[in-house]
Scaffold this motif. Structure first.
Motif, PDB file in Angstrom:
ATOM      1  N   GLU A 222    -101.513  70.390 -80.062  1.00  0.00           N
ATOM      2  CA  GLU A 222    -102.290  69.246 -79.581  1.00  0.00           C
ATOM      3  C   GLU A 222    -103.256  68.795 -80.659  1.00  0.00           C
ATOM      4  O   GLU A 222    -103.895  69.622 -81.324  1.00  0.00           O
ATOM      5  N   ALA A 223    -103.375  67.490 -80.832  1.00  0.00           N
ATOM      6  CA  ALA A 223    -104.277  66.925 -81.835  1.00  0.00           C
ATOM      7  C   ALA A 223    -105.522  66.353 -81.173  1.00  0.00           C
ATOM      8  O   ALA A 223    -105.451  65.767 -80.089  1.00  0.00           O
ATOM      9  N   PHE A 224    -106.663  66.538 -81.829  1.00  0.00           N
ATOM     10  CA  PHE A 224    -107.907  65.902 -81.409  1.00  0.00           C
ATOM     11  C   PHE A 224    -107.893  64.503 -82.019  1.00  0.00           C
ATOM     12  O   PHE A 224    -108.008  64.335 -83.233  1.00  0.00           O
ATOM     13  N   LYS A 225    -107.733  63.502 -81.182  1.00  0.00           N
ATOM     14  CA  LYS A 225    -107.368  62.166 -81.646  1.00  0.00           C
ATOM     15  C   LYS A 225    -108.594  61.330 -82.040  1.00  0.00           C
ATOM     16  O   LYS A 225    -108.972  60.370 -81.364  1.00  0.00           O
ATOM     17  N   ASP A 226    -109.152  61.725 -83.174  1.00  0.00           N
ATOM     18  CA  ASP A 226    -110.309  61.007 -83.693  1.00  0.00           C
ATOM     19  C   ASP A 226    -109.960  60.182 -84.931  1.00  0.00           C
ATOM     20  O   ASP A 226    -110.818  59.902 -85.771  1.00  0.00           O
ATOM     21  N   ASP A 227    -108.686  59.762 -85.037  1.00  0.00           N
ATOM     22  CA  ASP A 227    -108.244  59.016 -86.213  1.00  0.00           C
ATOM     23  C   ASP A 227    -109.023  57.712 -86.404  1.00  0.00           C
ATOM     24  O   ASP A 227    -109.368  57.340 -87.538  1.00  0.00           O
ATOM     25  N   ALA A 228    -109.308  57.004 -85.313  1.00  0.00           N
ATOM     26  CA  ALA A 228    -109.997  55.715 -85.436  1.00  0.00           C
ATOM     27  C   ALA A 228    -111.395  55.898 -86.013  1.00  0.00           C
ATOM     28  O   ALA A 228    -111.835  55.125 -86.879  1.00  0.00           O
ATOM     29  N   ALA A 229    -112.109  56.928 -85.550  1.00  0.00           N
ATOM     30  CA  ALA A 229    -113.446  57.186 -86.080  1.00  0.00           C
ATOM     31  C   ALA A 229    -113.375  57.604 -87.540  1.00  0.00           C
ATOM     32  O   ALA A 229    -114.219  57.202 -88.362  1.00  0.00           O
TER      33      ALA A 229
END
Length: 419
Positions: A222-229
């Motif tokens: 599972e990935a912590f989806k903070d790509d946008a930040a």
């Protein structure tokens, strides 16, 4: 608290409260250590002797949701009185378990561990009562906060209608079956500081205390989806891991600065998972083979916080027995003693009382003397300023008498916590 692996009174008033507590606490409370000077006795400062009181999911207190205010208060007082009888001198009370509050906060709703309904007024102010009653007994009150955990589920609709996570859904990320504030957003970092500092401003707490949750513990697949930040704020960093560590560094550094600006004398302490990095990963790391390294897995550079002096104390959760092959209590303790040496940062040790007598634990934890040996070993390291035991319900139950053994062997007199 991960179990595998929140205007200060004068010293004179504090001493008076301690004397009162020891003269009314019953036969189990010994007289304080005293020494003369100028014709007047004074209490000798000693080690920190603390206990964590966890409120998340009603782990320790209240014993269940929905008790009356009087019943909740009575249970809290019982924990404090027990601490006095065992000659402890500090309680670490979790007051912000899941981005909610155990005081009337203008920032966040009332905690659901009180009434069973997040946002419902419990009819009293638990933090105010805890501070008053702890100080009246000569106990320090360290207010334990969790900065980023929002919920132990992933459904925002289950949060109070006024919850900041519902008003600002872009602040929140689901991960591992839980909801978290995104540490990569500057507005989140400022908000969580403001929410915690409200308690510092309004109550005479002795310390702000954080546990081991920063970026969440990794969940396989599972990935912590903070790509946008990261896209928005991470351009100056070589990779996402470095950016994440900087986010946590900023939180720690800024919080320490703001605590000092808000109320003089309030300390700032953090209780991390005890392995910064293994020596095989980094020659500066500990002689361990732990599966979690806070620097890499949680993006928490705990060693840096000590070396930079951003915190007043560190309390690594050394939740292992002496001789454990992958993480020997003795080796981890020695590493932390060396790490704090010369920094001015206090070192307390988090102790896994909850493991004592647990049939699922290995043989050393079936020995009532294991924890006492931890304290004996710690006395060989002058940097160690005390111990905190997890947690209050295990102090009360004391399955195999491990806590009683600690008290008999090490806490024969009651002393003030070091400052």
């Amino acid at each position: 608290m991960r179990r595998t692996g929140m205007t200060r009174r004068s010293l004179v008033a504090g001493a008076a409260g301690l004397v009162a507590a020891m003269t009314t606490g019953g036969d189990a409370v010994a007289s304080p250590v005293r020494q003369g000077g100028g014709g007047e006795d004074r209490l000798v400062r000693g080690e920190l002797r603390g206990v964590w009181i966890a409120t998340v999911a009603n782990l320790d207190w209240p014993s269940k949701k929905g008790l009356t205010a009087a019943a909740q208060e009575a249970e809290l007082i019982a924990h404090l009185d027990r601490a006095v009888r065992l000659r402890l001198n500090a309680v670490v009370l979790q007051v912000r378990p899941t981005a909610d509050a155990l005081w009337p906060s203008p920032y966040e709703p009332w905690a659901d561990c009180l009434t069973g309904v997040q946002g419902k007024d419990p009819g009293w102010d638990p933090l105010a009562t805890a501070v008053r009653e702890a100080h009246d007994r000569g106990l320090e009150l360290h207010a334990w906060f969790n900065p980023y955990r929002v919920a132990n589920h992933t459904d925002p609709a289950r949060l109070s209608a006024s919850h900041p996570a519902r008003r600002n859904p872009d602040w929140v990320l689901p991960y591992g079956g839980k909801l978290y504030y995104n540490p990569g957003l500057p507005e989140v970092r400022r908000f969580v500081q403001d929410a915690m500092l409200d308690a510092v401003r309004r109550y005479e707490i002795d310390a702000v205390h954080w546990d081991d949750y920063f970026y969440p513990y990794p969940v396989a697949g599972e990935a912590f989806k903070d790509d946008a930040a990261y896209e928005r704020y991470g351009g100056d960093f070589p990779d996402k891991a470095a950016w994440r560590r900087d986010n946590v560094d900023r939180l720690v550094r800024e919080m320490g600065e703001r605590i000092r600006e808000t109320r003089q004398g309030v300390r700032f302490g953090i209780s991390p998972f005890a392995v910064w990095r293994n020596k095989a990963t980094d020659p500066l790391g500990s002689d361990t083979r732990a599966g979690v390294e806070t620097y890499d897995a949680l993006h928490a550079d705990t060693r840096k916080w000590v070396k930079e002096g951003w915190i007043d104390y560190i309390c690594p959760q050394i939740y292992w027995h002496i001789g454990l092959a992958t993480a020997d209590y003795a080796k981890v303790l020695a590493w932390w003693a060396a790490t704090v040496r010369g920094t001015g940062v206090g070192l307390y040790v988090g102790e896994a009382l909850y493991k004592a007598g647990d049939p699922a634990q290995p043989a050393p934890w079936q020995d009532p003397a294991e924890l006492s040996r931890h304290l004996t070993l710690a006395r060989d390291h002058e940097e160690v300023g005390g111990h905190i035991f997890f947690s209050a319900k295990h102090v009360a139950a004391d399955r195999i008498g491990a806590m009683a053994r600690v008290v008999a062997d090490h806490y024969q007199d009651r002393v003030r916590a070091p400052r």
